[in-house]
Scaffold this motif. Sequence first.
Motif, PDB file in Angstrom:
ATOM      1  N   ALA A  24      19.830  -7.660  25.488  1.00  0.00           N
ATOM      2  CA  ALA A  24      20.004  -6.514  24.597  1.00  0.00           C
ATOM      3  C   ALA A  24      19.781  -6.888  23.131  1.00  0.00           C
ATOM      4  O   ALA A  24      19.989  -8.033  22.715  1.00  0.00           O
ATOM      5  CB  ALA A  24      21.408  -5.933  24.783  1.00  0.00           C
ATOM      6  N   THR A  25      19.370  -5.879  22.388  1.00  0.00           N
ATOM      7  CA  THR A  25      19.204  -6.012  20.939  1.00  0.00           C
ATOM      8  C   THR A  25      19.858  -4.813  20.271  1.00  0.00           C
ATOM      9  O   THR A  25      19.957  -3.732  20.862  1.00  0.00           O
ATOM     10  CB  THR A  25      17.716  -6.069  20.540  1.00  0.00           C
ATOM     11  N   ALA A  26      20.300  -5.034  19.032  1.00  0.00           N
ATOM     12  CA  ALA A  26      20.876  -3.952  18.240  1.00  0.00           C
ATOM     13  C   ALA A  26      19.752  -3.257  17.487  1.00  0.00           C
ATOM     14  O   ALA A  26      18.908  -3.914  16.878  1.00  0.00           O
ATOM     15  CB  ALA A  26      21.933  -4.489  17.291  1.00  0.00           C
ATOM     16  N   LEU A  27      19.741  -1.947  17.550  1.00  0.00           N
ATOM     17  CA  LEU A  27      18.734  -1.158  16.850  1.00  0.00           C
ATOM     18  C   LEU A  27      19.363  -0.545  15.599  1.00  0.00           C
ATOM     19  O   LEU A  27      20.569  -0.326  15.541  1.00  0.00           O
ATOM     20  CB  LEU A  27      18.183  -0.050  17.757  1.00  0.00           C
ATOM     21  N   LYS A  28      18.552  -0.250  14.631  1.00  0.00           N
ATOM     22  CA  LYS A  28      19.039   0.416  13.406  1.00  0.00           C
ATOM     23  C   LYS A  28      19.418   1.852  13.735  1.00  0.00           C
ATOM     24  O   LYS A  28      18.702   2.527  14.477  1.00  0.00           O
ATOM     25  CB  LYS A  28      17.961   0.423  12.326  1.00  0.00           C
ATOM     26  N   THR A  29      20.536   2.310  13.183  1.00  0.00           N
ATOM     27  CA  THR A  29      20.942   3.696  13.354  1.00  0.00           C
ATOM     28  C   THR A  29      20.722   4.445  12.049  1.00  0.00           C
ATOM     29  O   THR A  29      20.763   3.857  10.977  1.00  0.00           O
ATOM     30  CB  THR A  29      22.421   3.814  13.779  1.00  0.00           C
ATOM     31  N   LYS A  75      36.033 -11.452  23.794  1.00  0.00           N
ATOM     32  CA  LYS A  75      36.361 -12.740  23.196  1.00  0.00           C
ATOM     33  C   LYS A  75      36.593 -12.520  21.709  1.00  0.00           C
ATOM     34  O   LYS A  75      35.935 -11.668  21.108  1.00  0.00           O
ATOM     35  CB  LYS A  75      35.196 -13.720  23.334  1.00  0.00           C
ATOM     36  N   ALA A  76      37.487 -13.273  21.129  1.00  0.00           N
ATOM     37  CA  ALA A  76      37.718 -13.183  19.691  1.00  0.00           C
ATOM     38  C   ALA A  76      36.512 -13.740  18.941  1.00  0.00           C
ATOM     39  O   ALA A  76      35.846 -14.658  19.415  1.00  0.00           O
ATOM     40  CB  ALA A  76      38.976 -13.958  19.310  1.00  0.00           C
ATOM     41  N   GLY A  77      36.229 -13.186  17.788  1.00  0.00           N
ATOM     42  CA  GLY A  77      35.157 -13.722  16.963  1.00  0.00           C
ATOM     43  C   GLY A  77      34.470 -12.648  16.138  1.00  0.00           C
ATOM     44  O   GLY A  77      34.449 -11.476  16.514  1.00  0.00           O
ATOM     45  N   LEU A  78      33.908 -13.064  15.012  1.00  0.00           N
ATOM     46  CA  LEU A  78      33.186 -12.140  14.159  1.00  0.00           C
ATOM     47  C   LEU A  78      31.809 -11.809  14.710  1.00  0.00           C
ATOM     48  O   LEU A  78      31.245 -10.769  14.407  1.00  0.00           O
ATOM     49  CB  LEU A  78      33.057 -12.712  12.743  1.00  0.00           C
ATOM     50  N   LYS A  79      31.251 -12.708  15.494  1.00  0.00           N
ATOM     51  CA  LYS A  79      29.961 -12.483  16.150  1.00  0.00           C
ATOM     52  C   LYS A  79      30.220 -12.307  17.640  1.00  0.00           C
ATOM     53  O   LYS A  79      31.010 -13.029  18.240  1.00  0.00           O
ATOM     54  CB  LYS A  79      29.013 -13.664  15.920  1.00  0.00           C
ATOM     55  N   GLN A  80      29.524 -11.349  18.222  1.00  0.00           N
ATOM     56  CA  GLN A  80      29.709 -11.041  19.637  1.00  0.00           C
ATOM     57  C   GLN A  80      28.374 -11.136  20.370  1.00  0.00           C
ATOM     58  O   GLN A  80      27.399 -10.514  19.962  1.00  0.00           O
ATOM     59  CB  GLN A  80      30.278  -9.631  19.801  1.00  0.00           C
ATOM     60  N   GLN A  81      28.340 -11.920  21.440  1.00  0.00           N
ATOM     61  CA  GLN A  81      27.129 -12.014  22.255  1.00  0.00           C
ATOM     62  C   GLN A  81      27.310 -11.303  23.596  1.00  0.00           C
ATOM     63  O   GLN A  81      26.369 -10.803  24.175  1.00  0.00           O
ATOM     64  CB  GLN A  81      26.713 -13.460  22.485  1.00  0.00           C
ATOM     65  N   GLN A  82      28.537 -11.246  24.069  1.00  0.00           N
ATOM     66  CA  GLN A  82      28.857 -10.527  25.305  1.00  0.00           C
ATOM     67  C   GLN A  82      30.094  -9.684  25.026  1.00  0.00           C
ATOM     68  O   GLN A  82      31.113 -10.195  24.551  1.00  0.00           O
ATOM     69  CB  GLN A  82      29.112 -11.511  26.445  1.00  0.00           C
ATOM     70  N   ASN A 135      25.045  -8.029  27.401  1.00  0.00           N
ATOM     71  CA  ASN A 135      24.670  -9.422  27.154  1.00  0.00           C
ATOM     72  C   ASN A 135      23.548  -9.399  26.123  1.00  0.00           C
ATOM     73  O   ASN A 135      22.416  -9.027  26.438  1.00  0.00           O
ATOM     74  CB  ASN A 135      24.190 -10.097  28.443  1.00  0.00           C
ATOM     75  N   MET A 136      23.881  -9.768  24.880  1.00  0.00           N
ATOM     76  CA  MET A 136      22.918  -9.712  23.785  1.00  0.00           C
ATOM     77  C   MET A 136      21.958 -10.896  23.841  1.00  0.00           C
ATOM     78  O   MET A 136      22.337 -12.000  24.245  1.00  0.00           O
ATOM     79  CB  MET A 136      23.647  -9.723  22.435  1.00  0.00           C
ATOM     80  N   ALA A 137      20.725 -10.671  23.392  1.00  0.00           N
ATOM     81  CA  ALA A 137      19.757 -11.760  23.264  1.00  0.00           C
ATOM     82  C   ALA A 137      20.207 -12.719  22.166  1.00  0.00           C
ATOM     83  O   ALA A 137      20.022 -13.931  22.273  1.00  0.00           O
ATOM     84  CB  ALA A 137      18.369 -11.203  22.960  1.00  0.00           C
ATOM     85  N   SER A 138      20.823 -12.189  21.113  1.00  0.00           N
ATOM     86  CA  SER A 138      21.424 -13.009  20.056  1.00  0.00           C
ATOM     87  C   SER A 138      22.665 -12.269  19.553  1.00  0.00           C
ATOM     88  O   SER A 138      22.742 -11.041  19.641  1.00  0.00           O
ATOM     89  CB  SER A 138      20.429 -13.265  18.925  1.00  0.00           C
ATOM     90  N   PRO A 139      23.651 -13.006  19.052  1.00  0.00           N
ATOM     91  CA  PRO A 139      24.919 -12.390  18.661  1.00  0.00           C
ATOM     92  C   PRO A 139      24.760 -11.317  17.578  1.00  0.00           C
ATOM     93  O   PRO A 139      23.853 -11.375  16.751  1.00  0.00           O
ATOM     94  CB  PRO A 139      25.739 -13.563  18.124  1.00  0.00           C
ATOM     95  N   VAL A 140      25.667 -10.346  17.617  1.00  0.00           N
ATOM     96  CA  VAL A 140      25.740  -9.316  16.582  1.00  0.00           C
ATOM     97  C   VAL A 140      27.114  -9.385  15.938  1.00  0.00           C
ATOM     98  O   VAL A 140      28.086  -9.828  16.557  1.00  0.00           O
ATOM     99  CB  VAL A 140      25.505  -7.895  17.145  1.00  0.00           C
TER     100      VAL A 140
END
Length: 151
Positions: free
Chosen positions: A145-150, A76-83, A109-114
């Motif tokens: 899912a969650t984003a982790l620090k790299t 999907k288009a957008g600056l924030k992505q949840q799926q 499928n993110m728990a909150s958008p990234v």
Amino acid sequence: MKNRLFLILLFFTTTAFAQKRAHNPNDVIRSMNWDVIGSVNFELNKQNKILPVYGEMIKRFEDREFSLKGYIIPIKAGLKQQQFLLSPLPINQCFFCGQNGVPAMILVNMASPVAYTTNPVLIEGILKLEVVDAATAAPITLNKATALKTK
């Protein structure tokens, strides 16, 4: 909804039957976890459904936390992505450009958008495996899912 199903159909149908070609080795993310995802095979049944065939390698991670470093492929288009789809190759190396085959991909499928980025992201979530027609639904997902620090 139709656009999302079309993209999933396109990615998984092409993945199932794509001819293997070399990717730019500087862009591909290699890891044992991507090898686990890549171990899934697909078969076309008598009802013309493309079904995943899960081996023991991936089954032992089912319903457990699983992490992958990869590139966001938006559905999907957008600056924030949840799926979105996660791939070991960036979008500029995908098969749409005509230079490469289709890499392994999973639905996230993110728990909150990234925030969308062209840089690799490290994602952790619960690995789900379903025996569904890969032409109409994603058989492999990372949920909650969650984003982790790299580093």
